[in-house]
Design an enzyme around this catalytic site. Sequence first.
Site, mmCIF file in Angstrom:
data_model
loop_
_atom_site.group_PDB
_atom_site.id
_atom_site.type_symbol
_atom_site.label_atom_id
_atom_site.label_comp_id
_atom_site.label_asym_id
_atom_site.label_seq_id
_atom_site.Cartn_x
_atom_site.Cartn_y
_atom_site.Cartn_z
ATOM 1 N N HIS A 1 73.850 -36.996 -34.228
ATOM 2 C CA HIS A 1 72.391 -37.059 -34.101
ATOM 3 C C HIS A 1 71.815 -35.722 -33.653
ATOM 4 O O HIS A 1 72.530 -34.855 -33.159
ATOM 5 C CB HIS A 1 71.953 -38.166 -33.125
ATOM 6 N N GLU B 1 76.431 -31.694 -27.679
ATOM 7 C CA GLU B 1 77.124 -32.877 -27.158
ATOM 8 C C GLU B 1 78.271 -33.176 -28.113
ATOM 9 O O GLU B 1 78.101 -33.092 -29.336
ATOM 10 C CB GLU B 1 76.148 -34.067 -27.121
ATOM 11 N N HIS C 1 69.114 -31.302 -27.993
ATOM 12 C CA HIS C 1 70.537 -31.058 -28.258
ATOM 13 C C HIS C 1 70.940 -31.605 -29.617
ATOM 14 O O HIS C 1 70.183 -32.340 -30.249
ATOM 15 C CB HIS C 1 71.433 -31.646 -27.149
#
Lengths: 134, 134
Positions: free
Chosen positions: A7, A130, A79
């Site tokens: 994502h 991440e 992010h």
Amino acid sequence: MIGRLNHVAIAVRDISAASALYRNTLGAQVSAPEALTDHGVTVVFITLPNTKIELLEPLGADSPIAKFLEKNPDGGIHHICYEVEDIAAARDRLIQTGARVLGAGEPKIGAHGKPVLFLHPKDFNGTLIELEQA
Amino acid sequence: MIGRLNHVAIAVRDISAASALYRNTLGAQVSAPEALTDHGVTVVFITLPNTKIELLEPLGADSPIAKFLEKNPDGGIHHICYEVEDIAAARDRLIQTGARVLGAGEPKIGAHGKPVLFLHPKDFNGTLIELEQA
């Protein structure tokens, strides 16, 4: 090592307004908001054919995105999340190359219930990355 | 209206160093750098299973990402690109809702040889959005 882009996370001030924008103006499939108190955010998922966008609004006093919104009052991309098969192996490889893992270096359970790590933006072209064990 | 996430673009100061980081540290499939003089950038494509990342380094005096790197000296996520089926229809719909299209509002041929438009970040949660006709 890195696999799918899981994502892109966008920090927003007003998740209702941002949801309406993605639903009505951009014509996307947008979920109902979900409060993740443990993670200090309210999240909305935008489902695209190949990946997803997550809209994040701060929740509570210690939200991890509060500072970002102070610096970026309009919001912004917070992010990106890449999937990895084995997060412990990924962490070991990263640390060996001198890259910094945020926090104590131990994977935590992320917003999707899977182990995640965050990497230091200074080591990755100013990008907060991440890693999520898929 | 919006379809696949075509790419996430990351502005970097040193595309060789950034390519090595993605290839060696993150273990990704990274292309050779390509100079796009008409677009004022040197680009590297990182192929993920479901989408791609584009690393952009400024090329020439009038590079569209020079200012971004002045503000973000470490680099950072510059824009995200969503695919649309019909870019003229997408533009008309956006303008009707009051969203601002950058430039003269006419699609230009982007770095992939396809018609693109950029939307004003102030209207989209501080996110620079590129639309590309797929």
